[in-house]
Design a protein around this motif. Structure first.
Motif, PDB file in Angstrom:
ATOM      1  N   ASN A  73      10.988   5.123  -4.585  1.00 28.48           N
ATOM      2  CA  ASN A  73       9.849   5.581  -5.185  1.00 28.48           C
ATOM      3  C   ASN A  73       9.775   7.160  -5.355  1.00 28.48           C
ATOM      4  OD1 ASN A  73       8.297   3.366  -5.532  1.00 28.48           O
ATOM      5  ND2 ASN A  73       7.911   3.174  -3.131  1.00 28.48           N
ATOM      6  N   HIS A 146       1.747  -7.612  -3.623  1.00 25.77           N
ATOM      7  CA  HIS A 146       0.772  -7.223  -4.508  1.00 25.77           C
ATOM      8  C   HIS A 146      -0.628  -7.907  -4.331  1.00 25.77           C
ATOM      9  CE1 HIS A 146       2.792  -4.888  -7.708  1.00 25.77           C
ATOM     10  NE2 HIS A 146       3.795  -5.715  -7.558  1.00 25.77           N
ATOM     11  N   ARG A 167      -5.267  -0.364  -0.570  1.00 21.80           N
ATOM     12  CA  ARG A 167      -3.968  -0.232  -0.400  1.00 21.80           C
ATOM     13  C   ARG A 167      -3.586   0.349   1.199  1.00 21.80           C
ATOM     14  NH1 ARG A 167       0.234   2.309   1.911  1.00 21.80           N
ATOM     15  NH2 ARG A 167       1.890   3.499   1.237  1.00 21.80           N
ATOM     16  N   ASN A 177       0.817  -2.949  -3.369  1.00 21.00           N
ATOM     17  CA  ASN A 177       0.364  -2.457  -4.747  1.00 21.00           C
ATOM     18  C   ASN A 177      -0.940  -3.312  -5.122  1.00 21.00           C
ATOM     19  OD1 ASN A 177       3.061  -0.957  -5.568  1.00 21.00           O
ATOM     20  ND2 ASN A 177       3.699  -3.014  -5.008  1.00 21.00           N
ATOM     21  N   THR A 193      -3.063  -0.715 -12.459  1.00 17.61           N
ATOM     22  CA  THR A 193      -2.382  -0.701 -11.101  1.00 17.61           C
ATOM     23  C   THR A 193      -2.206   0.426 -10.470  1.00 17.61           C
ATOM     24  OG1 THR A 193      -0.970  -2.784 -11.839  1.00 17.61           O
ATOM     25  CG2 THR A 193      -0.134  -1.602 -10.003  1.00 17.61           C
ATOM     26  N   GLU A 195       0.130   2.082  -7.676  1.00 19.20           N
ATOM     27  CA  GLU A 195       1.446   1.906  -6.867  1.00 19.20           C
ATOM     28  C   GLU A 195       1.491   2.620  -5.667  1.00 19.20           C
ATOM     29  OE1 GLU A 195       4.890   0.804  -8.820  1.00 19.20           O
ATOM     30  OE2 GLU A 195       4.123   1.162 -10.788  1.00 19.20           O
ATOM     31  N   ARG A 196       1.779   1.876  -4.450  1.00 23.78           N
ATOM     32  CA  ARG A 196       2.065   2.579  -3.407  1.00 23.78           C
ATOM     33  C   ARG A 196       3.564   3.202  -3.639  1.00 23.78           C
ATOM     34  NH1 ARG A 196       5.212  -2.091   0.875  1.00 23.78           N
ATOM     35  NH2 ARG A 196       6.610  -2.362  -0.709  1.00 23.78           N
ATOM     36  N   CYS A 205       3.341  -1.706 -14.453  1.00 21.48           N
ATOM     37  CA  CYS A 205       4.029  -2.237 -13.297  1.00 21.48           C
ATOM     38  C   CYS A 205       4.367  -3.414 -13.416  1.00 21.48           C
ATOM     39  CB  CYS A 205       3.208  -2.053 -12.112  1.00 21.48           C
ATOM     40  SG  CYS A 205       3.751  -2.816 -10.521  1.00 21.48           S
ATOM     41  N   GLY A 208       3.758  -6.000 -10.791  1.00 26.22           N
ATOM     42  CA  GLY A 208       2.497  -6.362 -10.660  1.00 26.22           C
ATOM     43  C   GLY A 208       2.028  -7.139 -11.769  1.00 26.22           C
TER      44      GLY A 208
END
Length: 266
Positions: A73, A146, A167, A177, A193, A195-196, A205, A208
């Motif tokens: 990430n 998700h 989250r 996510n 989305t 996103e973490r 994503c 996702g």
């Protein structure tokens, strides 16, 4: 004490995007990139002090299949499966001459098959055997965890604030996510989305939209096993089959593009 430091290494990189989800890709078959240098990964992904990306991907050799995918990430930490990143690394492997049109590679969640056809990468995702459905959301793991939630007026919805809240407060330190969804047509949905790891909304994503397609079918919001997902970064398709325990033959389909490549001093 000196305030200036000098670069010690030149690093060849390739910038890719898959429907706006962007990545730094590095050919690490010679193991020149340190996989434990999380600060370097975060700096390369930084949009002001580095190249800028939602994540960084290393392509490495594998003893049994075509290659191995190692995904980080933007915060520098290794993470779970990234669907758009998976499509980009397949394109990258073809660019490097490692594969032709078909491939099998290993990611953190196991082996994946993929093919390149008419400019699109068809990436086979792992089977999904469990979908948790609640009154106002669904939760499932499509290589990454998700949360899927239908909302109204998605274009005006505050994805950052609501996504960050869900989250952190619902899923704790590990996080998930968060996908907000609006139905457009019978089997077409708009998706945004949070996103973490990126800790922000991304333009697309892959895991996702895979989760959204399966959740919409599971709850009767979609009636076909071919679902179209429209995101801020572009359109993706999910094809799948209902099997005895969940869903199989799941394919994430869409474009992957090399934007530019270069050398950065680190």
């Amino acid at each position: 004490m000196a305030i200036c430091t000098f670069a010690v290494m030149e690093l060849q990189f390739y910038k890719y995007q898959g429907t706006g989800n962007d990545f730094v890709l590095i050919d690490n078959r010679q193991h020149t990139f340190s996989k434990n240098d999380t600060k370097l990964v975060a700096r390369l992904c930084d949009r002001k002090f580095g190249i800028g990306a939602d994540g960084l991907i290393l392509l490495e050799e594998h003893p049994a299949v075509d290659f191995k995918m190692v995904y980080y990430n933007a915060d520098g930490n290794q993470s779970s499966m990234c669907g758009n990143g998976g499509r980009c690394i397949v394109h990258f492997a073809e660019y490097l001459g490692m594969i032709s049109k078909n491939t099998t590679f290993e990611a953190i969640d196991g082996l994946h098959e993929a093919k390149i056809e008419r400019g699109c990468v068809h990436l086979k995702m792992n089977d999904v055997t469990n979908i948790q459905t609640e009154e106002d959301f669904a939760y499932l793991d499509t290589g990454s965890p998700h949360h899927v939630q239908l909302v109204e007026n998605l274009a005006d919805f505050n994805v950052f604030v609501n996504g960050r809240n869900i989250r952190n407060n619902r899923y704790g330190k590990a996080g998930a996510n968060v996908n907000f969804v609006e139905k457009l047509e019978e089997n077409t949905f708009a998706v945004r989305t949070y996103e973490r790891g990126v800790e922000d909304e991304t333009l697309s994503c892959g895991t996702g939209v895979t989760a959204v397609a399966l959740a919409m079918f599971e709850t009767g919001k979609a009636t076909s096993n071919k679902v179209i997902l429209q995101q801020p970064g572009g359109e993706l398709q999910i094809h799948f089959n209902k099997i005895e325990k969940g869903y199989g033959d799941i394919y994430l389909i869409g474009p992957a593009t090399q934007v530019f490549n270069g050398i950065i001093t680190v």
